[in-house]
Scaffold this active site. Structure first.
Site, PDB file in Angstrom:
ATOM      1  N   ILE A 178      21.999  14.052  23.126  1.00 54.27           N
ATOM      2  CA  ILE A 178      21.555  14.615  24.289  1.00 54.27           C
ATOM      3  C   ILE A 178      20.134  14.173  24.417  1.00 54.27           C
ATOM      4  O   ILE A 178      19.741  13.705  25.472  1.00 54.27           O
ATOM      5  CB  ILE A 178      21.443  16.003  24.387  1.00 54.27           C
ATOM      6  CG1 ILE A 178      22.788  16.687  23.891  1.00 54.27           C
ATOM      7  CG2 ILE A 178      20.708  16.836  25.393  1.00 54.27           C
ATOM      8  CD1 ILE A 178      23.902  16.341  25.331  1.00 54.27           C
ATOM      9  N   ASP A 204      19.978  21.557  19.980  1.00 52.17           N
ATOM     10  CA  ASP A 204      19.191  22.469  19.360  1.00 52.17           C
ATOM     11  C   ASP A 204      19.412  22.817  17.949  1.00 52.17           C
ATOM     12  O   ASP A 204      18.311  23.476  17.312  1.00 52.17           O
ATOM     13  CB  ASP A 204      18.916  24.051  20.233  1.00 52.17           C
ATOM     14  CG  ASP A 204      18.062  23.385  21.529  1.00 52.17           C
ATOM     15  OD1 ASP A 204      17.829  22.282  21.789  1.00 52.17           O
ATOM     16  OD2 ASP A 204      18.012  24.403  22.512  1.00 52.17           O
ATOM     17  N   ARG A 262      12.354  13.137  28.817  1.00 52.29           N
ATOM     18  CA  ARG A 262      12.563  14.433  29.378  1.00 52.29           C
ATOM     19  C   ARG A 262      12.303  14.270  30.995  1.00 52.29           C
ATOM     20  O   ARG A 262      11.513  15.096  31.520  1.00 52.29           O
ATOM     21  CB  ARG A 262      11.881  15.681  29.023  1.00 52.29           C
ATOM     22  CG  ARG A 262      12.531  15.987  27.550  1.00 52.29           C
ATOM     23  CD  ARG A 262      12.089  17.399  27.012  1.00 52.29           C
ATOM     24  NE  ARG A 262      13.030  18.207  27.319  1.00 52.29           N
ATOM     25  CZ  ARG A 262      13.021  19.470  26.667  1.00 52.29           C
ATOM     26  NH1 ARG A 262      12.434  19.777  25.809  1.00 52.29           N
ATOM     27  NH2 ARG A 262      14.112  20.409  27.015  1.00 52.29           N
ATOM     28  N   PRO A 263      12.758  13.463  31.633  1.00 55.60           N
ATOM     29  CA  PRO A 263      12.486  13.174  33.172  1.00 55.60           C
ATOM     30  C   PRO A 263      13.224  14.188  33.857  1.00 55.60           C
ATOM     31  O   PRO A 263      13.845  14.997  33.588  1.00 55.60           O
ATOM     32  CB  PRO A 263      13.340  11.871  33.483  1.00 55.60           C
ATOM     33  CG  PRO A 263      14.296  11.911  32.226  1.00 55.60           C
ATOM     34  CD  PRO A 263      13.834  12.438  31.297  1.00 55.60           C
ATOM     35  N   ARG A 290       6.974  29.400  19.488  1.00 59.61           N
ATOM     36  CA  ARG A 290       7.457  29.044  20.972  1.00 59.61           C
ATOM     37  C   ARG A 290       8.933  29.805  21.101  1.00 59.61           C
ATOM     38  O   ARG A 290       9.370  30.014  22.205  1.00 59.61           O
ATOM     39  CB  ARG A 290       7.521  27.734  21.184  1.00 59.61           C
ATOM     40  CG  ARG A 290       6.140  26.844  21.289  1.00 59.61           C
ATOM     41  CD  ARG A 290       6.269  25.687  21.802  1.00 59.61           C
ATOM     42  NE  ARG A 290       7.305  25.622  22.983  1.00 59.61           N
ATOM     43  CZ  ARG A 290       8.403  24.674  23.229  1.00 59.61           C
ATOM     44  NH1 ARG A 290       8.226  23.419  22.541  1.00 59.61           N
ATOM     45  NH2 ARG A 290       9.059  24.874  24.153  1.00 59.61           N
ATOM     46  N   LYS A 330      15.723  32.939  24.182  1.00 59.84           N
ATOM     47  CA  LYS A 330      14.575  32.195  24.869  1.00 59.84           C
ATOM     48  C   LYS A 330      15.073  31.535  26.268  1.00 59.84           C
ATOM     49  O   LYS A 330      14.513  31.744  27.380  1.00 59.84           O
ATOM     50  CB  LYS A 330      13.841  31.261  24.029  1.00 59.84           C
ATOM     51  CG  LYS A 330      13.070  30.300  24.675  1.00 59.84           C
ATOM     52  CD  LYS A 330      12.452  29.229  23.625  1.00 59.84           C
ATOM     53  CE  LYS A 330      13.126  27.878  23.219  1.00 59.84           C
ATOM     54  NZ  LYS A 330      13.157  27.009  24.656  1.00 59.84           N
ATOM     55  N   ASN A 331      16.268  30.895  26.012  1.00 62.08           N
ATOM     56  CA  ASN A 331      16.737  30.022  27.166  1.00 62.08           C
ATOM     57  C   ASN A 331      17.482  30.693  28.318  1.00 62.08           C
ATOM     58  O   ASN A 331      17.757  30.241  29.234  1.00 62.08           O
ATOM     59  CB  ASN A 331      17.683  28.798  26.502  1.00 62.08           C
ATOM     60  CG  ASN A 331      16.926  27.908  25.930  1.00 62.08           C
ATOM     61  OD1 ASN A 331      15.590  27.875  25.823  1.00 62.08           O
ATOM     62  ND2 ASN A 331      17.543  26.792  25.433  1.00 62.08           N
ATOM     63  N   CYS A 356       8.076  14.875  25.971  1.00 65.50           N
ATOM     64  CA  CYS A 356       7.716  15.531  24.422  1.00 65.50           C
ATOM     65  C   CYS A 356       7.960  14.933  23.388  1.00 65.50           C
ATOM     66  O   CYS A 356       8.831  14.053  23.708  1.00 65.50           O
ATOM     67  CB  CYS A 356       8.359  17.184  24.888  1.00 65.50           C
ATOM     68  SG  CYS A 356      10.191  17.159  24.645  1.00 65.50           S
TER      69      CYS A 356
END
Ligand code: UD1
Length: 422
Positions: A327, A305, A121-122, A397, A22-23, A116
């Site tokens: 993170i 993750d 998450r800026p 997702r 995905k990433n 989120c």
């Protein structure tokens, strides 16, 4: 929306193929905007984030065709640099269109992807870096409006090796005037893939795989075909599921060379792990040991993750473990549902302390984000009795079909989609 029904408590045994990353695929899809022509991407995963990105590309004028796991993007005519709010807010990674659209069209307008459930998450690092390349930003409530007369190469030092900001700078720099030096760049394998893709298209990038990159702007990129690598987080999910259930699992089409930190951790827990070119075999019968301390980190550190999934595994290990999240500031959403399953965990700031228990028990659960949802699946596989996990759309997702894959490993798991009653 759908729910997963799992009867847990037995070891996973079998073999499964790992889907495309995905990433890895998402930034390649955004990078296609830089190419005035066709790009063909093989091995794209069939997940909703990829569909959402395809819709976003269509909304700005790309012609996107999907044939199984191959996506063809014709970006000859970009007709709009205004990314519609609906598509942008469907997925955080829409921010990755910032660099490519600036490179191709010199301006972009999109609503802020926003925070989120795992943290704020800026986008300050993305903006700070692009400002140095002669980009101006205008704040309009929740909209980012960025524009430039001409992108100009710069010497940029990232305050933190953000994956997304690194990718955005690289994509902005490939068509900029002059050269860009990017220091403290992220080194994730997905960034290496992006650089290799751009290089194949004619970009000039040096230092690939390192934390200092040099990109010399070129006038134009050419059409290219690329294959997306396997998904290291999905592969990690199934290794951790094997560990939680003390199973024996073979992963085919996996990327073991990108998974050293997890493989090392599983071995210290007592698992036997054998890795070859593109396969990993785990015998987790003895993977019972606690992990006295582990902290997530940027690549090659332990991936954030996989952190929630590791909690599910350590919940049934022998002894005390401590996991620190370095993170994202709010990534412990699985602690409460795991406690309801009988796990003994407590949070202290960014740390979770886990006292392993002999067994978890099945429960009614709800996924509220992608990887946390996968962590609940792992806990349910390890637990005695039945669990029902609502909120499958979060898991969709990032996983093509987690129920199908886990059934390949002998799991008793089925998916029920909501039936609309008229
Ligand atoms: C990417 C991955 C995601 C993974 C993450 C960290 C994709 C599509 N997503 O996300 O799965 O969890 O890397 O490995 O590849 N930050 C700022 N300001 C910024 C940008 C980031 O403060 O401008 C902070 C974030 O809030 C976060 C940390 O930096 O705390 C890491 O973010 P980043 O590396 O940018 O992650 P993403 O690219 O969003």
């Amino acid at each position: 929306m759908g729910s997963l029904h799992i009867n847990g408590g037995k070891p996973l045994v079998g073999e499964v193929s790992i889907q495309g990353s995905k990433n890895g695929a998402l930034p390649l899809l955004t990078a296609t905007v830089l190419i005035q022509g066709k790009t063909v991407l093989h091995n794209c995963p069939g997940i909703t984030d990829i569909n959402a990105m395809a819709e976003l590309l269509k909304s700005i004028g790309c012609i996107v065709t999907m044939d199984k796991n191959t996506i063809t993007i014709d970006a000859t005519h970009i007709c709009d640099t205004h990314c519609p709010q609906k598509q942008v807010q469907a997925m955080r990674s829409s921010i990755m269109l910032l660099g490519p659209l600036l490179g191709r069209c010199k301006s972009v307008r999109m609503s802020r992807p926003g925070g989120c459930v795992i943290g704020a998450r800026p986008t300050d690092i993305h903006e700070m870096a692009l400002r140095q390349m002669n980009v101006r930003f205008e704040e309009e409530e929740d909209t980012i409006f960025a524009y430039t007369d001409s992108l100009i190469g710069a010497d940029i030092l990232l305050p933190f090796p953000s994956v997304g900001a690194t990718e955005n700078v690289i994509m902005a720099a490939v068509l900029a005037q002059g050269s860009t030096r990017l220091r403290n760049a992220a080194r994730e394998p997905e960034i290496v893939l992006l650089c290799e893709f751009l290089r194949k298209a004619g970009a000039r990038i040096r230092g690939i795989g390192g934390s200092e990159l040099e990109i010399e702007g070129v006038k134009k990129l050419r059409e290219v075909t690329m294959t997306v690598m396997p998904d290291r987080i999905v592969a990690g999910t199934y290794l951790l599921a094997a560990a939680a259930t003390r199973g024996q699992v073979l992963l085919k089409h996996a990327p073991p060379h990108q998974m050293h930190s997890l493989i090392h951790l599983l071995r210290t827990m007592g698992a036997e792990v054998f890795a070859d070119d593109d396969m990993i075999y785990i015998d987790a019968e003895e993977a019972t040991g606690a992990v006295s301390y582990i902290k997530t980190g940027v690549y090659p550190g332990f991936p954030t993750d996989l952190q929630s999934m590791l909690l599910s595994v350590l919940a049934v290990a022998y002894g005390e473990s401590v996991v620190e999240e370095a993170i994202f500031e709010d990534r412990f959403k699985v602690v409460e549902p795991l406690q309801r399953m009988g796990a003994q965990l407590s949070t202290e700031g960014r740390k979770v302390r886990i006292s392993g228990v002999a067994k978890l028990r099945g429960a009614q659960l709800r996924a509220c984000e992608l990887r946390g949802g996968a962590a609940l699946v792992i806990a349910a596989l390890a637990a005695d009795g039945e669990s029902v996990i609502e909120g499958c759309h979060f898991i969709d997702r990032g996983y093509e079909n987690i129920a199908r894959d886990l059934r390949c490993l002998g799991a008793d798991i089925s998916r029920r989609d909501d039936v609309r009653i008229r």
